[in-house]
Design a protein around this motif. Structure first.
Motif, PDB file in Angstrom:
ATOM      1  N   ILE A 157      28.283  60.762  10.294  1.00 51.86           N
ATOM      2  CA  ILE A 157      28.565  61.901   9.416  1.00 51.86           C
ATOM      3  C   ILE A 157      29.204  63.058  10.160  1.00 51.86           C
ATOM      4  O   ILE A 157      30.131  63.709   9.651  1.00 51.86           O
ATOM      5  CB  ILE A 157      27.268  62.351   8.705  1.00 51.86           C
ATOM      6  N   TYR A 158      28.757  63.309  11.394  1.00 52.55           N
ATOM      7  CA  TYR A 158      29.215  64.508  12.102  1.00 52.55           C
ATOM      8  C   TYR A 158      30.281  64.229  13.162  1.00 52.55           C
ATOM      9  O   TYR A 158      31.077  65.119  13.473  1.00 52.55           O
ATOM     10  CB  TYR A 158      28.026  65.212  12.755  1.00 52.55           C
ATOM     11  N   PHE A 159      30.293  63.028  13.715  1.00 56.99           N
ATOM     12  CA  PHE A 159      31.165  62.784  14.855  1.00 56.99           C
ATOM     13  C   PHE A 159      32.224  61.710  14.616  1.00 56.99           C
ATOM     14  O   PHE A 159      33.061  61.485  15.496  1.00 56.99           O
ATOM     15  CB  PHE A 159      30.334  62.402  16.088  1.00 56.99           C
ATOM     16  N   TYR A 160      32.200  61.048  13.458  1.00 54.10           N
ATOM     17  CA  TYR A 160      33.240  60.048  13.213  1.00 54.10           C
ATOM     18  C   TYR A 160      34.582  60.777  13.076  1.00 54.10           C
ATOM     19  O   TYR A 160      34.664  61.813  12.397  1.00 54.10           O
ATOM     20  CB  TYR A 160      32.933  59.244  11.961  1.00 54.10           C
ATOM     21  N   PRO A 161      35.641  60.236  13.713  1.00 49.55           N
ATOM     22  CA  PRO A 161      36.932  60.943  13.734  1.00 49.55           C
ATOM     23  C   PRO A 161      37.660  60.914  12.385  1.00 49.55           C
ATOM     24  O   PRO A 161      38.657  60.210  12.198  1.00 49.55           O
ATOM     25  CB  PRO A 161      37.724  60.187  14.814  1.00 49.55           C
ATOM     26  N   CYS A 162      37.146  61.668  11.439  1.00 50.73           N
ATOM     27  CA  CYS A 162      37.801  61.845  10.151  1.00 50.73           C
ATOM     28  C   CYS A 162      37.353  63.184   9.587  1.00 50.73           C
ATOM     29  O   CYS A 162      36.430  63.805  10.117  1.00 50.73           O
ATOM     30  CB  CYS A 162      37.458  60.704   9.178  1.00 50.73           C
ATOM     31  N   LYS A 163      37.980  63.629   8.531  1.00 53.59           N
ATOM     32  CA  LYS A 163      37.676  64.937   7.958  1.00 53.59           C
ATOM     33  C   LYS A 163      37.219  64.783   6.515  1.00 53.59           C
ATOM     34  O   LYS A 163      37.917  64.197   5.687  1.00 53.59           O
ATOM     35  CB  LYS A 163      38.902  65.854   8.023  1.00 53.59           C
ATOM     36  N   THR A 164      36.036  65.325   6.226  1.00 56.24           N
ATOM     37  CA  THR A 164      35.511  65.305   4.870  1.00 56.24           C
ATOM     38  C   THR A 164      36.100  66.472   4.079  1.00 56.24           C
ATOM     39  O   THR A 164      36.019  67.620   4.508  1.00 56.24           O
ATOM     40  CB  THR A 164      33.972  65.412   4.871  1.00 56.24           C
ATOM     41  N   VAL A 165      36.688  66.164   2.949  1.00 54.26           N
ATOM     42  CA  VAL A 165      37.318  67.180   2.101  1.00 54.26           C
ATOM     43  C   VAL A 165      36.324  67.617   1.025  1.00 54.26           C
ATOM     44  O   VAL A 165      35.675  66.777   0.391  1.00 54.26           O
ATOM     45  CB  VAL A 165      38.606  66.641   1.446  1.00 54.26           C
ATOM     46  N   PHE A 166      36.209  68.925   0.799  1.00 59.13           N
ATOM     47  CA  PHE A 166      35.291  69.480  -0.196  1.00 59.13           C
ATOM     48  C   PHE A 166      36.091  70.257  -1.243  1.00 59.13           C
ATOM     49  O   PHE A 166      36.253  71.473  -1.137  1.00 59.13           O
ATOM     50  CB  PHE A 166      34.259  70.398   0.471  1.00 59.13           C
ATOM     51  N   PRO A 167      36.603  69.598  -2.271  1.00 61.12           N
ATOM     52  CA  PRO A 167      37.381  70.290  -3.305  1.00 61.12           C
ATOM     53  C   PRO A 167      36.519  71.312  -4.053  1.00 61.12           C
ATOM     54  O   PRO A 167      35.369  71.020  -4.418  1.00 61.12           O
ATOM     55  CB  PRO A 167      37.831  69.156  -4.227  1.00 61.12           C
ATOM     56  N   GLU A 168      37.052  72.489  -4.287  1.00 56.62           N
ATOM     57  CA  GLU A 168      36.300  73.540  -4.959  1.00 56.62           C
ATOM     58  C   GLU A 168      36.007  73.203  -6.415  1.00 56.62           C
ATOM     59  O   GLU A 168      35.014  73.674  -6.985  1.00 56.62           O
ATOM     60  CB  GLU A 168      37.078  74.855  -4.881  1.00 56.62           C
ATOM     61  N   GLU A 169      36.857  72.391  -7.037  1.00 57.62           N
ATOM     62  CA  GLU A 169      36.657  72.078  -8.457  1.00 57.62           C
ATOM     63  C   GLU A 169      35.587  71.013  -8.689  1.00 57.62           C
ATOM     64  O   GLU A 169      35.133  70.801  -9.820  1.00 57.62           O
ATOM     65  CB  GLU A 169      37.978  71.607  -9.087  1.00 57.62           C
ATOM     66  N   GLU A 170      35.152  70.323  -7.621  1.00 53.49           N
ATOM     67  CA  GLU A 170      34.129  69.299  -7.755  1.00 53.49           C
ATOM     68  C   GLU A 170      32.764  69.926  -8.029  1.00 53.49           C
ATOM     69  O   GLU A 170      32.429  70.982  -7.485  1.00 53.49           O
ATOM     70  CB  GLU A 170      34.055  68.437  -6.501  1.00 53.49           C
ATOM     71  N   THR A 171      31.973  69.254  -8.868  1.00 52.47           N
ATOM     72  CA  THR A 171      30.634  69.763  -9.207  1.00 52.47           C
ATOM     73  C   THR A 171      29.537  69.113  -8.375  1.00 52.47           C
ATOM     74  O   THR A 171      28.371  69.479  -8.506  1.00 52.47           O
ATOM     75  CB  THR A 171      30.338  69.518 -10.695  1.00 52.47           C
ATOM     76  N   THR A 172      29.890  68.143  -7.556  1.00 48.86           N
ATOM     77  CA  THR A 172      28.911  67.480  -6.694  1.00 48.86           C
ATOM     78  C   THR A 172      29.415  67.473  -5.258  1.00 48.86           C
ATOM     79  O   THR A 172      30.599  67.668  -5.000  1.00 48.86           O
ATOM     80  CB  THR A 172      28.671  66.023  -7.149  1.00 48.86           C
TER      81      THR A 172
END
Length: 315
Positions: A157-172
Protein backbone atom coordinates in the motif's frame (compact mmCIF):
# COMPACT_ATOMS: atom_id res chain seq x y z
CA UNK A 1 -14.20 -2.52 2.76
CA UNK A 2 -16.76 -1.49 0.19
CA UNK A 3 -15.36 0.57 -2.63
CA UNK A 4 -18.47 1.22 -4.71
CA UNK A 5 -20.72 4.15 -4.04
CA UNK A 6 -24.25 3.48 -2.97
CA UNK A 7 -26.66 3.14 -5.81
CA UNK A 8 -29.93 5.02 -5.91
CA UNK A 9 -31.70 1.75 -6.59
CA UNK A 10 -34.24 0.98 -3.84
CA UNK A 11 -33.10 -2.64 -3.77
CA UNK A 12 -29.46 -1.73 -3.21
CA UNK A 13 -30.42 0.89 -0.60
CA UNK A 14 -32.43 -1.74 1.26
CA UNK A 15 -29.45 -4.12 1.29
CA UNK A 16 -27.23 -1.34 2.66
CA UNK A 17 -29.78 -0.50 5.36
CA UNK A 18 -30.06 -4.14 6.41
CA UNK A 19 -26.27 -4.47 6.47
CA UNK A 20 -25.94 -1.31 8.58
CA UNK A 21 -28.52 -2.47 11.15
CA UNK A 22 -27.11 -6.00 11.29
CA UNK A 23 -23.53 -4.82 11.80
CA UNK A 24 -24.60 -2.36 14.48
CA UNK A 25 -26.53 -5.07 16.34
CA UNK A 26 -23.51 -7.37 16.25
CA UNK A 27 -20.84 -4.77 17.08
CA UNK A 28 -21.98 -3.70 20.57
CA UNK A 29 -22.38 -7.21 22.08
CA UNK A 30 -19.12 -8.22 20.39
CA UNK A 31 -17.21 -5.43 22.12
CA UNK A 32 -18.74 -6.35 25.49
CA UNK A 33 -17.92 -10.05 25.08
CA UNK A 34 -14.41 -9.25 23.89
CA UNK A 35 -13.71 -7.13 26.96
CA UNK A 36 -15.14 -9.85 29.22
CA UNK A 37 -12.91 -12.52 27.66
CA UNK A 38 -9.80 -10.32 27.78
CA UNK A 39 -10.39 -9.47 31.45
CA UNK A 40 -10.89 -13.12 32.31
CA UNK A 41 -7.73 -14.18 30.46
CA UNK A 42 -5.67 -11.44 32.14
CA UNK A 43 -6.96 -12.50 35.57
CA UNK A 44 -6.20 -16.17 34.85
CA UNK A 45 -3.09 -15.70 32.71
CA UNK A 46 -1.17 -18.62 34.20
CA UNK A 47 -3.96 -21.12 33.57
CA UNK A 48 -5.25 -19.82 30.24
CA UNK A 49 -2.04 -18.87 28.44
CA UNK A 50 1.09 -20.18 30.16
CA UNK A 51 -0.20 -23.72 30.70
CA UNK A 52 -2.56 -24.05 27.72
CA UNK A 53 -1.08 -23.93 24.24
CA UNK A 54 -4.46 -24.40 22.55
CA UNK A 55 -5.68 -21.11 24.04
CA UNK A 56 -2.97 -19.03 22.35
CA UNK A 57 -4.78 -18.85 19.01
CA UNK A 58 -8.06 -18.03 20.75
CA UNK A 59 -6.38 -15.17 22.61
CA UNK A 60 -4.87 -13.78 19.41
CA UNK A 61 -8.19 -14.04 17.58
CA UNK A 62 -9.86 -12.17 20.42
CA UNK A 63 -7.30 -9.36 20.13
CA UNK A 64 -7.85 -9.21 16.37
CA UNK A 65 -11.62 -9.11 16.86
CA UNK A 66 -11.22 -6.23 19.28
CA UNK A 67 -9.06 -4.32 16.79
CA UNK A 68 -11.60 -4.98 14.05
CA UNK A 69 -14.69 -3.83 15.97
CA UNK A 70 -12.93 -0.71 17.26
CA UNK A 71 -10.67 0.39 14.37
CA UNK A 72 -12.32 -0.94 11.21
CA UNK A 73 -15.99 -1.81 11.70
CA UNK A 74 -17.15 1.65 12.91
CA UNK A 75 -16.09 3.22 9.60
CA UNK A 76 -17.74 0.41 7.63
CA UNK A 77 -20.97 0.94 9.57
CA UNK A 78 -20.74 4.67 8.94
CA UNK A 79 -20.40 4.06 5.20
CA UNK A 80 -23.53 1.93 5.08
CA UNK A 81 -25.46 4.46 7.18
CA UNK A 82 -24.48 7.54 5.17
CA UNK A 83 -24.07 5.95 1.75
CA UNK A 84 -20.55 7.31 1.39
CA UNK A 85 -17.20 7.35 3.21
CA UNK A 86 -17.27 10.24 5.69
CA UNK A 87 -13.47 10.46 5.82
CA UNK A 88 -11.88 10.46 2.37
CA UNK A 89 -8.48 12.06 2.84
CA UNK A 90 -5.64 10.14 1.11
CA UNK A 91 -3.81 9.41 4.38
CA UNK A 92 -6.94 8.08 6.08
CA UNK A 93 -8.01 5.96 3.11
CA UNK A 94 -4.62 4.28 2.82
CA UNK A 95 -4.53 3.68 6.58
CA UNK A 96 -8.07 2.23 6.51
CA UNK A 97 -7.25 -0.16 3.68
CA UNK A 98 -4.08 -1.23 5.52
CA UNK A 99 -6.02 -1.92 8.73
CA UNK A 100 -8.82 -3.73 6.90
CA UNK A 101 -6.56 -5.92 4.77
CA UNK A 102 -4.16 -6.64 7.63
CA UNK A 103 -6.84 -7.71 10.11
CA UNK A 104 -8.55 -9.91 7.52
CA UNK A 105 -5.30 -11.63 6.54
CA UNK A 106 -4.18 -12.10 10.15
CA UNK A 107 -7.46 -13.74 11.13
CA UNK A 108 -7.39 -16.05 8.08
CA UNK A 109 -3.77 -17.09 8.65
CA UNK A 110 -4.35 -17.68 12.36
CA UNK A 111 -7.38 -19.88 11.73
CA UNK A 112 -5.52 -21.80 9.02
CA UNK A 113 -2.55 -22.27 11.36
CA UNK A 114 -4.84 -23.39 14.16
CA UNK A 115 -6.40 -25.94 11.80
CA UNK A 116 -2.99 -27.47 11.18
CA UNK A 117 -1.75 -27.21 14.76
CA UNK A 118 -4.88 -28.91 16.07
CA UNK A 119 -3.69 -32.14 14.41
CA UNK A 120 -0.53 -32.03 16.52
CA UNK A 121 -2.34 -31.03 19.71
CA UNK A 122 -4.81 -33.89 19.38
CA UNK A 123 -2.66 -36.72 18.03
CA UNK A 124 0.94 -35.72 18.82
CA UNK A 125 0.71 -33.60 21.97
CA UNK A 126 3.89 -35.17 23.32
CA UNK A 127 5.86 -33.27 20.66
CA UNK A 128 5.26 -30.02 22.51
CA UNK A 129 7.23 -31.23 25.51
CA UNK A 130 10.38 -30.60 23.46
CA UNK A 131 11.26 -26.91 23.45
CA UNK A 132 12.64 -26.83 19.89
CA UNK A 133 9.58 -28.59 18.49
CA UNK A 134 7.27 -26.38 20.51
CA UNK A 135 8.81 -23.26 18.99
CA UNK A 136 9.03 -24.57 15.43
CA UNK A 137 5.51 -26.06 15.31
CA UNK A 138 3.61 -23.70 17.59
CA UNK A 139 5.20 -20.31 18.35
CA UNK A 140 6.98 -19.50 15.07
CA UNK A 141 3.84 -20.04 12.93
CA UNK A 142 1.85 -17.78 15.26
CA UNK A 143 4.54 -15.10 15.11
CA UNK A 144 4.46 -15.33 11.32
CA UNK A 145 0.65 -14.93 11.30
CA UNK A 146 0.78 -11.65 13.22
CA UNK A 147 3.87 -10.12 11.58
CA UNK A 148 3.61 -11.08 7.90
CA UNK A 149 0.22 -9.44 7.04
CA UNK A 150 1.00 -5.93 8.38
CA UNK A 151 4.45 -5.91 6.78
CA UNK A 152 3.07 -7.27 3.50
CA UNK A 153 0.40 -4.59 3.23
CA UNK A 154 2.72 -1.80 4.32
CA UNK A 155 4.91 -2.75 1.38
CA UNK A 156 1.99 -3.06 -1.06
CA UNK A 157 0.00 0.00 0.00
CA UNK A 158 2.73 2.48 0.91
CA UNK A 159 5.85 1.42 -0.97
CA UNK A 160 4.70 -0.24 -4.19
CA UNK A 161 5.95 1.92 -7.10
CA UNK A 162 2.61 3.31 -8.25
CA UNK A 163 0.40 6.27 -7.40
CA UNK A 164 -3.07 6.02 -5.90
CA UNK A 165 -5.43 8.60 -7.38
CA UNK A 166 -8.13 10.14 -5.12
CA UNK A 167 -10.75 11.86 -7.32
CA UNK A 168 -12.63 14.58 -5.44
CA UNK A 169 -15.96 13.59 -7.00
CA UNK A 170 -15.76 10.03 -5.61
CA UNK A 171 -17.90 9.27 -2.55
CA UNK A 172 -15.77 6.35 -1.36
CA UNK A 173 -12.09 5.84 -0.67
CA UNK A 174 -10.02 4.92 -3.69
CA UNK A 175 -8.43 1.47 -3.46
CA UNK A 176 -4.61 1.24 -3.26
CA UNK A 177 -3.01 1.47 -6.68
CA UNK A 178 -1.38 -1.98 -6.53
CA UNK A 179 -4.87 -3.42 -7.01
CA UNK A 180 -4.80 -2.19 -10.61
CA UNK A 181 -1.79 -4.44 -11.32
CA UNK A 182 -3.52 -7.69 -12.25
CA UNK A 183 -0.60 -9.96 -11.39
CA UNK A 184 0.06 -8.39 -7.97
CA UNK A 185 -3.64 -8.19 -7.15
CA UNK A 186 -4.21 -11.84 -8.02
CA UNK A 187 -1.14 -12.95 -6.06
CA UNK A 188 -2.36 -10.99 -3.05
CA UNK A 189 -5.81 -12.58 -3.28
CA UNK A 190 -4.47 -16.12 -3.80
CA UNK A 191 -1.75 -16.03 -1.13
CA UNK A 192 -3.54 -14.03 1.55
CA UNK A 193 -7.08 -15.33 1.13
CA UNK A 194 -7.61 -18.36 -1.10
CA UNK A 195 -4.73 -20.45 0.28
CA UNK A 196 -5.70 -19.94 3.97
CA UNK A 197 -9.34 -20.80 3.17
CA UNK A 198 -8.28 -23.97 1.35
CA UNK A 199 -6.03 -24.93 4.28
CA UNK A 200 -8.93 -24.43 6.70
CA UNK A 201 -11.28 -26.57 4.62
CA UNK A 202 -8.84 -29.39 3.84
CA UNK A 203 -7.32 -29.51 7.34
CA UNK A 204 -10.74 -29.81 8.96
CA UNK A 205 -11.90 -32.49 6.54
CA UNK A 206 -8.75 -34.47 7.27
CA UNK A 207 -9.16 -33.85 11.01
CA UNK A 208 -12.73 -35.15 10.95
CA UNK A 209 -11.55 -38.31 9.18
CA UNK A 210 -8.74 -38.82 11.71
CA UNK A 211 -11.11 -38.20 14.63
CA UNK A 212 -13.59 -40.80 13.32
CA UNK A 213 -10.84 -43.38 12.86
CA UNK A 214 -9.38 -42.56 16.25
CA UNK A 215 -12.76 -42.94 17.91
CA UNK A 216 -13.06 -46.49 16.63
CA UNK A 217 -9.61 -47.35 18.00
CA UNK A 218 -10.38 -45.69 21.35
CA UNK A 219 -13.59 -47.71 21.70
CA UNK A 220 -11.69 -50.91 21.05
CA UNK A 221 -8.96 -50.03 23.55
CA UNK A 222 -11.37 -48.36 26.03
CA UNK A 223 -9.31 -45.16 26.26
CA UNK A 224 -12.34 -42.96 26.85
CA UNK A 225 -10.44 -40.14 28.59
CA UNK A 226 -8.27 -39.74 25.50
CA UNK A 227 -11.35 -39.58 23.26
CA UNK A 228 -12.92 -36.94 25.53
CA UNK A 229 -9.84 -34.74 25.22
CA UNK A 230 -9.74 -35.19 21.45
CA UNK A 231 -13.42 -34.29 21.15
CA UNK A 232 -12.97 -31.13 23.24
CA UNK A 233 -10.03 -29.86 21.17
CA UNK A 234 -11.82 -30.74 17.93
CA UNK A 235 -15.03 -28.86 18.74
CA UNK A 236 -13.04 -25.83 19.89
CA UNK A 237 -11.62 -25.53 16.40
CA UNK A 238 -14.76 -26.56 14.51
CA UNK A 239 -16.70 -23.44 15.51
CA UNK A 240 -14.01 -21.08 14.22
CA UNK A 241 -13.49 -23.09 11.05
CA UNK A 242 -17.19 -23.20 10.16
CA UNK A 243 -17.48 -19.45 10.75
CA UNK A 244 -14.60 -18.71 8.37
CA UNK A 245 -15.79 -21.22 5.80
CA UNK A 246 -19.33 -19.78 5.81
CA UNK A 247 -18.13 -16.15 5.93
CA UNK A 248 -15.20 -16.26 3.52
CA UNK A 249 -16.03 -19.36 1.45
CA UNK A 250 -18.80 -17.91 -0.77
CA UNK A 251 -16.84 -14.70 -1.39
CA UNK A 252 -13.70 -16.66 -2.24
CA UNK A 253 -15.51 -18.97 -4.66
CA UNK A 254 -17.27 -16.09 -6.42
CA UNK A 255 -14.04 -14.09 -6.66
CA UNK A 256 -12.23 -17.07 -8.15
CA UNK A 257 -15.02 -17.48 -10.71
CA UNK A 258 -14.83 -13.78 -11.55
CA UNK A 259 -11.05 -13.81 -11.88
CA UNK A 260 -10.54 -17.02 -13.83
CA UNK A 261 -13.85 -17.97 -15.47
CA UNK A 262 -16.51 -15.21 -15.62
CA UNK A 263 -15.04 -11.67 -15.57
CA UNK A 264 -18.53 -10.08 -15.78
CA UNK A 265 -20.04 -12.22 -13.02
CA UNK A 266 -20.94 -9.36 -10.67
CA UNK A 267 -21.98 -7.02 -13.50
CA UNK A 268 -24.41 -9.58 -14.87
CA UNK A 269 -25.64 -10.62 -11.40
CA UNK A 270 -25.65 -7.50 -9.15
CA UNK A 271 -27.41 -9.37 -6.36
CA UNK A 272 -24.31 -11.51 -5.80
CA UNK A 273 -22.49 -8.45 -4.44
CA UNK A 274 -24.47 -8.82 -1.23
CA UNK A 275 -22.77 -12.17 -0.55
CA UNK A 276 -19.50 -10.29 -0.06
CA UNK A 277 -20.98 -8.59 3.01
CA UNK A 278 -20.72 -11.88 4.93
CA UNK A 279 -17.01 -11.28 5.58
CA UNK A 280 -17.88 -8.25 7.75
CA UNK A 281 -19.52 -10.52 10.32
CA UNK A 282 -16.68 -13.02 10.76
CA UNK A 283 -14.52 -11.13 13.26
CA UNK A 284 -17.42 -9.82 15.41
CA UNK A 285 -19.10 -13.23 15.57
CA UNK A 286 -15.92 -15.16 16.41
CA UNK A 287 -16.00 -13.43 19.81
CA UNK A 288 -19.12 -15.40 20.75
CA UNK A 289 -17.53 -18.62 19.51
CA UNK A 290 -14.51 -17.90 21.72
CA UNK A 291 -16.76 -17.90 24.78
CA UNK A 292 -18.06 -21.40 24.04
CA UNK A 293 -14.55 -22.55 23.10
CA UNK A 294 -13.42 -21.71 26.65
CA UNK A 295 -15.40 -23.92 29.07
CA UNK A 296 -13.50 -22.37 31.98
CA UNK A 297 -14.99 -18.99 31.16
CA UNK A 298 -18.49 -20.44 30.72
CA UNK A 299 -18.19 -22.13 34.13
CA UNK A 300 -16.93 -18.88 35.68
CA UNK A 301 -19.88 -16.90 34.27
CA UNK A 302 -22.38 -19.55 35.37
CA UNK A 303 -21.01 -19.56 38.93
CA UNK A 304 -21.13 -15.75 39.08
CA UNK A 305 -24.75 -15.70 37.90
CA UNK A 306 -25.77 -18.37 40.42
CA UNK A 307 -24.10 -16.46 43.24
CA UNK A 308 -25.78 -13.24 42.16
CA UNK A 309 -29.21 -14.88 42.18
CA UNK A 310 -28.54 -16.33 45.64
CA UNK A 311 -27.59 -12.90 47.00
CA UNK A 312 -30.73 -11.36 45.49
CA UNK A 313 -32.88 -14.18 46.91
CA UNK A 314 -31.47 -13.68 50.41
CA UNK A 315 -32.23 -9.97 50.36
Amino acid sequence: MENNSVSNSPGISTVYSITFISLLIVEIPSICCTLLIMIYICCHWQLMIVKSLHHHVIFLLILISFLYVTLDLPFIISTYRLGYDYFRTPSFCLWWFWVDYTISAMSLFLTATASIQRHFLIFNSHWFRIKRTRWSVHFFPLIFCITYPPLCYIALIYFYPCKTVFPEEETTCAAPCYGRIILISNLDWVINCIIPILIIVLSNILLICRIVCSRQKVRQQRHFSKWKKQKKLFFQLLGFSMLYICGWGPTTVLSMMKTFIMPDLFNNNPGMNSIQYLVYFVCPLQTFICIFAMPELVHFIRIRIIRRFKVVAIH
